[in-house]
Design an enzyme around this catalytic site. Sequence first.
Site, PDB file in Angstrom:
ATOM      1  N   ASP A  17     -61.617  30.497  27.531  1.00  0.00           N
ATOM      2  CA  ASP A  17     -61.416  31.459  28.573  1.00  0.00           C
ATOM      3  C   ASP A  17     -62.538  32.324  28.371  1.00  0.00           C
ATOM      4  O   ASP A  17     -63.032  32.748  27.607  1.00  0.00           O
ATOM      5  CB  ASP A  17     -59.994  32.066  28.220  1.00  0.00           C
ATOM      6  N   GLY A  36     -38.969  32.227  43.671  1.00  0.00           N
ATOM      7  CA  GLY A  36     -40.028  32.957  43.724  1.00  0.00           C
ATOM      8  C   GLY A  36     -41.080  32.189  42.655  1.00  0.00           C
ATOM      9  O   GLY A  36     -40.960  31.142  42.698  1.00  0.00           O
ATOM     10  N   CYS A  70     -45.414  29.022  41.716  1.00  0.00           N
ATOM     11  CA  CYS A  70     -45.615  27.829  42.252  1.00  0.00           C
ATOM     12  C   CYS A  70     -45.138  27.731  43.650  1.00  0.00           C
ATOM     13  O   CYS A  70     -45.751  27.410  44.591  1.00  0.00           O
ATOM     14  CB  CYS A  70     -45.025  26.726  41.129  1.00  0.00           C
TER      15      CYS A  70
END
Length: 442
Positions: free
Chosen positions: A30, A257, A260
Amino acid sequence: MNLAVIGTGYVGLVTGVTLAEIGHSVVCVDIDEQKISHLQQGQVPIFEPGLAELMQKNVQAGRLAFTASMEEGMQQADVIYIAVGTPEREDGSADLRAVKAVAKEIAELAVRDALVVVKSTVPVGTNDELQQILDNYKLAGVTLEVASNPEFLREGSALEDAFGGDRIIIGAQNERAVQLLTAINAAFQIPIWTTDVRSAEMIKYASNAFLATKISFINEMATICERIDVDVEQVAIGMGLDTRIGPAFLKAGIGYGGSCFPKDTKALMKIAGNVAYDFELLNSVIHVNNRQQEKLVSIVRERLSDMRGKKIAVLGVAFKPNTDDVRESPAIPIVNALLAFGVDITLYDPVATNQARSIWGNTVHYTNRLQEALVNAQVAMIVTEWDSIKYMDLSLFELMQEPIIVDGRNCFSLSEMEARQYEYYSIGRKVIKPAPIMIEGR
């Protein structure tokens, strides 16, 4: 096998940890150096039951490592997973800049042949574009091939899904890639479906859109049931007994919600629009969901008339239980609407309080103690069906000025609310109101 996972967000971290758990050597990469530092110290940046313990176990076993260096992460990798975010753009399309940037960097740094597997949710045709990027920027003599392996992880149940999911989808261009990915995933012992790359890309969008459709359908049914004195939960049970329908995602409430469903339904609408097709059904699904989130506020407005200064406990901020994710949570439009009416709000959530603070700052009160939220509240609004709410001691509602409960998740049975003489509003079921007190002689 030596694997690299690029991106340590929700999908990337769960993917890396679970692949390490089944025996692979995994390096997670990352660009956020602070996040990598925390992961190296055993700190998980997201709330997901069991993930921290499993991560630490595999780090200690030497199968899992973290780095901020793409070059270091890819050094020994035979397979490189792309698991970076594809957030929603203003027009509803998926933002693919991070995915494409990672593909370019992989191509520039790769010194050995590798399979590049796309875990990120991307529109149909993206893998073709990524293959072109790899071909354009790779070193001479290096072969880089793209495959699609979409994820189907539910937040709050990610480990359960990783080790006991319904299927693993592999979209690849040739049999060699299929065999490699099949071998990598064999230890999960989950059925594997192999297809072409473009179909694999569409399967993820189609699956989420269909589940969102079931949610909006039962919520439409709930509205009808409320008007003709029918219990939508009984209807849902009867429907779900039909194996062609099934019981999952037929729970009436205030809509979906998270990271996705909202994003993927809008992205699929955009995909349809790009080929000049008006996806009317999915457009209605989105519209119904947006409208459903207004339902609780409408009930409170009708009940209280003047809402200014009223004390309201909002129970649940995360978009679903067992996660601290508040992205696209129904709590956000609900709280914003209440604030616009001048309401004094106390928010309760067992894990998402910090995320809530980043949204509302000092405009509301926060607590991770249910009792504290209910004290002297005029109305309790249930937004997230945490177990601490579903299985609470119902006598805690008597800490309120007068128990008025507006339940957006149908957490309690009508009979127990009636027995306690609480005023109780739910979704798709009759309203429970306390019987009037009879005074002798009148």
